[in-house]
Design a protein around this motif. Structure first.
Motif, PDB file in Angstrom:
ATOM      1  N   UNK A  84       0.765  -1.173   0.163  1.00  0.00           N
ATOM      2  CA  UNK A  84       0.127  -0.021  -0.043  1.00  0.00           C
ATOM      3  C   UNK A  84       0.942   1.213  -0.158  1.00  0.00           C
ATOM      4  N   UNK A  85       2.275   1.309   0.158  1.00  0.00           N
ATOM      5  CA  UNK A  85       3.177   2.577   0.317  1.00  0.00           C
ATOM      6  C   UNK A  85       3.443   2.407  -1.051  1.00  0.00           C
ATOM      7  N   UNK A  86       3.306   1.723  -2.092  1.00  0.00           N
ATOM      8  CA  UNK A  86       3.888   1.801  -3.379  1.00  0.00           C
ATOM      9  C   UNK A  86       3.174   2.736  -4.223  1.00  0.00           C
ATOM     10  N   UNK A  87       3.728   3.693  -4.851  1.00  0.00           N
ATOM     11  CA  UNK A  87       2.893   4.708  -5.857  1.00  0.00           C
ATOM     12  C   UNK A  87       3.246   4.115  -7.043  1.00  0.00           C
ATOM     13  N   UNK A  88       4.359   4.115  -7.792  1.00  0.00           N
ATOM     14  CA  UNK A  88       4.872   3.579  -8.949  1.00  0.00           C
ATOM     15  C   UNK A  88       6.065   2.906  -9.208  1.00  0.00           C
ATOM     16  N   UNK A  89       6.368   2.211 -10.287  1.00  0.00           N
ATOM     17  CA  UNK A  89       7.781   1.608 -10.378  1.00  0.00           C
ATOM     18  C   UNK A  89       8.149   1.787 -11.809  1.00  0.00           C
ATOM     19  N   UNK A  90       9.334   1.920 -12.008  1.00  0.00           N
ATOM     20  CA  UNK A  90       9.976   2.149 -13.189  1.00  0.00           C
ATOM     21  C   UNK A  90      11.272   1.459 -13.476  1.00  0.00           C
ATOM     22  N   UNK A  91      11.731   1.055 -14.512  1.00  0.00           N
ATOM     23  CA  UNK A  91      12.949   0.345 -14.975  1.00  0.00           C
ATOM     24  C   UNK A  91      13.975   1.217 -15.131  1.00  0.00           C
ATOM     25  N   UNK A  92      15.305   0.421 -14.668  1.00  0.00           N
ATOM     26  CA  UNK A  92      16.519   1.229 -14.904  1.00  0.00           C
ATOM     27  C   UNK A  92      17.161   0.240 -15.706  1.00  0.00           C
ATOM     28  N   UNK A  93      17.266   0.405 -17.027  1.00  0.00           N
ATOM     29  CA  UNK A  93      17.663  -0.696 -17.941  1.00  0.00           C
ATOM     30  C   UNK A  93      19.302  -1.146 -17.889  1.00  0.00           C
ATOM     31  N   UNK A  94      20.154  -0.118 -17.687  1.00  0.00           N
ATOM     32  CA  UNK A  94      21.382  -0.391 -17.751  1.00  0.00           C
ATOM     33  C   UNK A  94      22.012  -1.536 -16.741  1.00  0.00           C
ATOM     34  N   UNK A  95      21.355  -1.797 -15.538  1.00  0.00           N
ATOM     35  CA  UNK A  95      21.697  -2.764 -14.735  1.00  0.00           C
ATOM     36  C   UNK A  95      20.666  -3.691 -14.172  1.00  0.00           C
ATOM     37  N   UNK A  96      19.618  -3.967 -14.776  1.00  0.00           N
ATOM     38  CA  UNK A  96      18.443  -4.904 -14.399  1.00  0.00           C
ATOM     39  C   UNK A  96      17.990  -4.613 -13.057  1.00  0.00           C
ATOM     40  N   UNK A  97      17.783  -3.218 -12.747  1.00  0.00           N
ATOM     41  CA  UNK A  97      17.301  -3.033 -11.415  1.00  0.00           C
ATOM     42  C   UNK A  97      15.900  -2.081 -11.792  1.00  0.00           C
ATOM     43  N   UNK A  98      14.893  -1.860 -10.713  1.00  0.00           N
ATOM     44  CA  UNK A  98      13.817  -1.380 -10.698  1.00  0.00           C
ATOM     45  C   UNK A  98      13.785  -0.273  -9.683  1.00  0.00           C
ATOM     46  N   UNK A  99      13.290   0.932 -10.244  1.00  0.00           N
ATOM     47  CA  UNK A  99      13.173   2.133  -9.101  1.00  0.00           C
ATOM     48  C   UNK A  99      11.683   1.894  -8.388  1.00  0.00           C
ATOM     49  N   UNK A 100      11.558   1.957  -7.198  1.00  0.00           N
ATOM     50  CA  UNK A 100      10.323   1.856  -6.824  1.00  0.00           C
ATOM     51  C   UNK A 100      10.127   3.343  -6.040  1.00  0.00           C
ATOM     52  N   UNK A 101       8.884   3.897  -6.576  1.00  0.00           N
ATOM     53  CA  UNK A 101       8.677   5.226  -5.866  1.00  0.00           C
ATOM     54  C   UNK A 101       7.641   5.038  -4.579  1.00  0.00           C
ATOM     55  N   UNK A 102       7.833   5.421  -3.704  1.00  0.00           N
ATOM     56  CA  UNK A 102       6.697   5.222  -2.483  1.00  0.00           C
ATOM     57  C   UNK A 102       5.984   6.422  -2.509  1.00  0.00           C
ATOM     58  N   UNK A 103       4.923   6.364  -1.793  1.00  0.00           N
ATOM     59  CA  UNK A 103       3.795   7.615  -1.882  1.00  0.00           C
ATOM     60  C   UNK A 103       4.267   8.916  -0.794  1.00  0.00           C
TER      61      UNK A 103
END
Length: 173
Positions: A84-103
């Motif tokens: 419930x704290x997650x607002x959105x997520x986006x991909x970081x392509x160069x190192x197979x990571x994901x950026x999680x933006x919290x509310x």
């Protein structure tokens, strides 16, 4: 050494001098959650064997994410995020990571493809929806029982109501 960093909504992070495994075990005890049964139940429902969401409450369903590369054996590399704290997520392509933006406007960089993180979030949402649908607090008796006028209240029934009213009044004062 091993420790756990807990990010609480709109507050500074708290460092607990325990491993994440111990912290989750202690939280399970606090919330009266049988972690093994929960993992078995939701694992069967979601058809997954690992990374089951942990439901501490209706709005406290946590998903497991890899937060860093382990430095040594038994080094905790995973963390948990409240769905419930997650607002959105986006991909970081160069190192197979994901950026999680919290509310609360904080950002977490986690290891894993965006598809995997999305799947884990969806599984957490399913568990959240199941918990909302489950009526754990309501009275299980038929309302018709209370609508019958022919059943008189006993002195004991009235005494229980009176004692509850006194208890509530004392709490308000």
């Amino acid at each position: 050494g091993n420790c756990t960093v807990v990010w609480i909504k709109n507050k500074e992070p708290v460092i607990i001098e325990k491993t994440i495994k111990t912290t989750i075990k202690n939280m399970s005890s606090y919330y009266h959650l049988d972690l093994k049964s929960s993992n078995k139940t939701y694992g069967e429902i979601l058809s997954i064997k690992r990374l089951q969401p942990i439901p501490f409450g209706r709005d406290k369903v946590f998903i497991k994410v890899k937060t860093r590369i382990p430095l040594a054996r038994d080094d905790g590399a995973y963390g948990y995020i409240n769905v419930s704290a997650i607002e959105k997520i986006s991909s970081i392509k160069e190192n197979k990571r994901t950026l999680v933006c919290l509310k609360n406007q904080q950002f977490l960089e986690v290891y894993g493809k965006i598809e995997t993180i999305n799947k884990n979030i969806k599984n957490g949402e399913i568990v959240r929806r199941l918990l909302r649908e489950k009526d754990t607090i309501g009275v299980k008796e038929s309302p018709d029982f209370y609508l019958e006028e022919s059943i008189p209240a006993t002195k004991k029934d009235i005494a229980i109501i009176y004692m509850k009213l006194v208890e509530l009044t004392e709490k308000l004062l």
